[in-house]
Design a protein around this motif. Structure first.
Motif, mmCIF file in Angstrom:
data_model
loop_
_atom_site.group_PDB
_atom_site.id
_atom_site.type_symbol
_atom_site.label_atom_id
_atom_site.label_comp_id
_atom_site.label_asym_id
_atom_site.label_seq_id
_atom_site.Cartn_x
_atom_site.Cartn_y
_atom_site.Cartn_z
ATOM 1 N N ASN A 1 11.068 -5.564 13.508
ATOM 2 C CA ASN A 1 11.627 -5.748 12.107
ATOM 3 C C ASN A 1 13.199 -5.625 12.192
ATOM 4 N N ALA A 2 13.651 -4.657 12.826
ATOM 5 C CA ALA A 2 14.979 -4.391 13.157
ATOM 6 C C ALA A 2 15.850 -5.513 13.844
ATOM 7 N N ALA B 1 0.835 -1.379 -0.002
ATOM 8 C CA ALA B 1 -0.087 -0.032 -0.152
ATOM 9 C C ALA B 1 0.844 1.473 -0.117
ATOM 10 N N PRO B 2 0.527 2.193 -0.495
ATOM 11 C CA PRO B 2 1.249 3.566 -0.634
ATOM 12 C C PRO B 2 1.802 3.948 0.675
ATOM 13 N N GLU B 3 1.086 3.928 1.760
ATOM 14 C CA GLU B 3 1.500 4.296 2.949
ATOM 15 C C GLU B 3 2.659 3.233 3.798
ATOM 16 N N ARG B 4 2.736 1.952 3.049
ATOM 17 C CA ARG B 4 3.355 0.966 3.820
ATOM 18 C C ARG B 4 5.089 1.536 3.438
ATOM 19 N N SER B 5 5.913 0.681 4.401
ATOM 20 C CA SER B 5 7.434 0.809 4.190
ATOM 21 C C SER B 5 7.953 0.537 2.864
ATOM 22 N N GLY B 6 8.871 1.661 2.313
ATOM 23 C CA GLY B 6 9.522 1.029 1.086
ATOM 24 C C GLY B 6 10.542 0.150 1.344
ATOM 25 N N ASN B 7 10.942 -0.046 2.415
ATOM 26 C CA ASN B 7 12.036 -1.181 2.663
ATOM 27 C C ASN B 7 11.551 -2.546 2.468
ATOM 28 N N LEU C 1 23.952 -7.183 0.211
ATOM 29 C CA LEU C 1 23.566 -5.655 -0.433
ATOM 30 C C LEU C 1 22.228 -5.280 -0.194
ATOM 31 N N VAL C 2 20.993 -6.148 -0.290
ATOM 32 C CA VAL C 2 19.623 -5.868 0.124
ATOM 33 C C VAL C 2 19.483 -5.492 1.628
ATOM 34 N N LEU C 3 20.236 -6.422 2.703
ATOM 35 C CA LEU C 3 20.111 -5.975 3.959
ATOM 36 C C LEU C 3 20.845 -5.090 4.263
ATOM 37 N N LEU C 4 21.934 -4.413 3.531
ATOM 38 C CA LEU C 4 22.892 -3.260 3.886
ATOM 39 C C LEU C 4 21.854 -2.013 3.507
ATOM 40 N N LEU C 5 21.136 -2.062 2.346
ATOM 41 C CA LEU C 5 20.638 -1.024 1.710
ATOM 42 C C LEU C 5 19.271 -0.683 2.461
ATOM 43 N N VAL C 6 18.535 -1.920 3.101
ATOM 44 C CA VAL C 6 17.580 -1.801 3.867
ATOM 45 C C VAL C 6 17.902 -1.043 5.228
ATOM 46 N N ALA C 7 18.889 -1.511 5.627
ATOM 47 C CA ALA C 7 19.487 -1.081 6.902
ATOM 48 C C ALA C 7 19.889 0.422 6.943
ATOM 49 N N LEU C 8 20.122 0.922 5.738
ATOM 50 C CA LEU C 8 20.519 2.394 5.853
ATOM 51 C C LEU C 8 19.320 3.474 5.648
ATOM 52 N N ARG C 9 18.117 2.714 5.271
ATOM 53 C CA ARG C 9 16.820 3.402 5.261
ATOM 54 C C ARG C 9 16.146 3.384 6.727
ATOM 55 N N ILE C 10 15.311 4.342 6.625
ATOM 56 C CA ILE C 10 14.395 4.518 7.932
ATOM 57 C C ILE C 10 13.419 3.622 7.480
#
Length: 643
Positions: free
Chosen positions: A219-220, A72-78, A128-137
């Motif tokens: 999640n974190a 959904a648009p309001e859901r997390s992009g991560n 890389l995916v886990l690192l990219l997600v970790a760098l975003r809120i």
């Protein structure tokens, strides 16, 4: 309120124990003296490898499928980044599984190095995916919803590139495994690099779990666990020397467990979290409903709401008490015709339809109502339109209050005012009669006596004036005093009741204006329309208002010009007294001075209303509207005579 760290640890205790257990297992296997022997044990057959890779592919595809379809648009992009990244991981795992030694040829012959090429690509993608997600809120959504399709396209394109290179150009990959010798230094360095990236991601997730949004804490922690377990798996793949030894098996186990942690994080975000939010929303809605119901039950008015067809949808307890009902279910579905007499129900329905048709509130409706006990009551009702989510009017919301006691008080007050006004009318009539009688007595009796005295003085003058000059002089003085007294009597009589009033209001006003000019030395213009006809009572009242106004002007206004107008305006008359004097402020205009109060009371006696317009320094205008005059009746009578 953020959760306490201890409560977070308690909630995530299973994940913590898993990490501790898996770490202890790795250390135990790594430090065991027989580790060299374990490296040569053929413990991972092809069937087990296929089963574990198939399980990993299924978990990765579930990560993608659940997250992609729950977006959904309001859901997390991560969550989208994880989903599309693990779609790529699932495809690369598929290539890795079919490239394992013993599997049927997949375009090109299967072998360890082909499997490692798919493996390294897949492991780099995971890191890389886990690192990219970790760098975003975690909770940050995408600015544009189309962004997720870009990530999907990149994942599919990357998968196609890896398959093309591995299947058709394997020589472009560097050597990673040499049969009989084991892993190359490049393969080991790549595994260490992947492990380092995963460790960095784990640290970032741990930091988010301690300092971030409480909604992202779970999640974190799970993603931190996934990164740590995957890092242990990478270390296992550094140690193995054969594709079917114990360290390879342990590495695949850690890989599957890491996927499960990632799946749990995605499941919490995409499945459990919406249900949790839905449950929280339901609870908040229930609290709001309870609060609203409490407000409705305690407000000192009756409240109800209906649909477009006039059927009741609900009401508060005060209205139910008026209807003699205990539960709202007794009211729901009924209309006004089932509750009230037909005429009253039609009136209620007409108000509802007006609100529905105009989409405007109808306020302060005073209407009678027959109560359930048979008594009559007066209601003050307000109705407003209700709207649905599409902005369409779907009903009427109403509130009313029982104003029977207020209405009764108003009626009693109106009756008291009527009686007071009648008393005032009678008092004014009595005063005018008394003035008329006194004026007549002064004129007839005292005037006759003074006239007789003047005649006697005249006889004395004729008989004895010539014999004694001093007596003649005294008689002359006495005669002058009698003449002055006669004039005073006439003036007093005129002030009490001008005889000119008997000749009509126009003559009376002309006499008064002339008297005002004589004493004030001010110009005063008089205008009286020919069609104005007043009865004796009205003429007297108009004369007294003009008299009081001119007296005030002469005393206070400092005017240079005065005008008195008695005009015919359709079926009523209009009296205006205007000056260009200093005027007076609004505070004094509404003050309870006896002069203004007397004029207002006289205007009420006429059935009219007195208005005062005054601006400081710009003069004053007093207007009296006389509605119950004979102007219209006289005009109608004349029209009948001409007809």
């Amino acid at each position: 309120m953020p959760a306490h760290p201890l409560s977070r640890l308690t909630a995530l205790r299973p994940a913590t124990w898993w990490l501790i257990g898996l770490s202890m297992l790795f250390l135990l296997v790594w430090l065991a003296p027989q580790s060299d022997r374990l490296q040569d044990v053929e413990i991972m057959p092809l069937s087990m490898h296929v089963a574990m890779e198939t399980f990993a592919i299924v978990v990765a595809m579930m990560v993608f499928g659940i997250t992609w379809n729950a977006y959904a648009p309001e859901r997390s992009g991560n969550a989208v980044i994880l989903a599309t990244g693990f779609l790529l991981v699932a495809l690369l795992d598929f290539g890795h599984m079919f490239s394992f030694r013993g599997m049927p040829d997949f375009v090109t012959p299967s072998g360890p190095e082909k499997a490692i090429q798919f493996w390294l690509a897949e492991r780099f993608v995971v890191a890389l995916v886990l690192l990219l997600v970790a760098l975003r809120i975690w909770q940050r959504p995408f600015v544009r919803t189309q962004t997720r399709y870009w990530f999907l396209g990149v994942s599919l394109a990357a998968a196609a590139a890896v398959f093309w290179l591995t299947l058709y150009h394997p020589d472009r990959w560097p050597r990673t495994f040499i049969e009989g010798e084991g892993l190359t230094s490049l393969k080991i360095a790549a595994e260490y690099l992947i492990a380092l990236l995963l460790a960095l991601a784990a640290l970032l997730y741990a930091r988010q779990a301690r300092q971030g949004d409480p909604r992202a804490t779970g999640n974190a922690y799970h993603l931190a666990a996934a990164s740590l377990v995957s890092m242990l798996g990478e270390l296992c793949f550094v140690l193995y020397s054969a594709v079917d030894d114990f360290f390879n098996l342990l590495g695949h186990v850690y890989k599957v467990i890491g996927y499960l942690f990632i799946y749990r994080a995605v499941f919490i975000e995409s499945v459990r979290e919406p249900f949790r939010r839905l449950d929280a929303t339901k609870k908040a809605l229930k609290r709001s409903q309870m609060m609203l119901q409490s407000i409705l039950e305690n407000v000192p008015v009756r409240i109800f709401w209906k649909d477009r067809d006039g059927h009741y949808l609900g009401a508060n307890k005060r209205m139910l008490d008026d209807l003699g009902m205990k539960e709202v279910d007794e009211l729901v579905g009924k209309d006004d015709f089932a509750l009230y007499p037909p005429e009253q129900a039609r009136a209620f329905r007409a108000d509802d339809q007006q609100v529905l048709r105009t989409r405007q509130p109808k306020l302060d409706i005073e209407e009678p109502m027959r109560m359930q006990d048979g008594s009559d009551a007066w209601l003050l009702t307000n109705k407003v339109p209700m709207y649905n989510l599409d902005g369409e009017v779907n009903g009427v919301l109403g509130a009313y209050n029982d104003i029977t006691s207020l209405r009764t008080t108003e009626l009693h007050l109106a009756e008291a005012n009527r009686q007071l006004r009648e008393l005032t009318v009678n008092r004014e009539a009595a005063r005018e009669d008394e003035r008329k009688r006194i004026a007549q007595d002064l004129h007839d009796e005292l005037g006759q006596m003074l006239t007789g005295m003047r005649m006697e003085i005249g006889l004395l003058r004729m008989q004895f004036g010539d014999s004694d000059p001093r007596l003649l002089e005294s008689l002359q003085i006495l005669r002058g005093q009698v003449d002055d007294t006669i004039q005073v009597v006439r003036d007093v009589a005129a002030k009490l009741r001008p005889a000119v009033l008997d000749m009509g209001i126009e003559s009376a006003l002309e006499w008064k204006v002339q008297d005002f000019r004589r004493f004030s030395k001010l110009p005063c213009e008089l205008t009286v329309d020919p069609g104005v006809v007043l009865n004796d009572e009205q003429a007297t009242t108009v004369f007294r208002i003009v008299q009081e106004s001119l007296t005030n002007i002469m005393r206070h206004a400092q005017a240079q010009q005065v005008a008195v107008r008695l005009l015919q305006r359709g079926d009523h008359c209009l009296l205006e007294i205007e000056d260009d004097g200093v005027g007076f402020p609004a505070v004094e205009r509404h003050a309870r001075t006896f002069g203004l109060m007397g004029m207002r009371e006289r205007a009420l006696v006429l059935g009219g209303e007195l208005e005062i317009e005054s601006v400081t320094g710009r003069g004053t205008r007093i207007s009296v509207r006389i509605t119950d005059c004979q102007c219209r009746r006289e005009r109608d009578d004349q029209a009948v005579d001409r007809g």
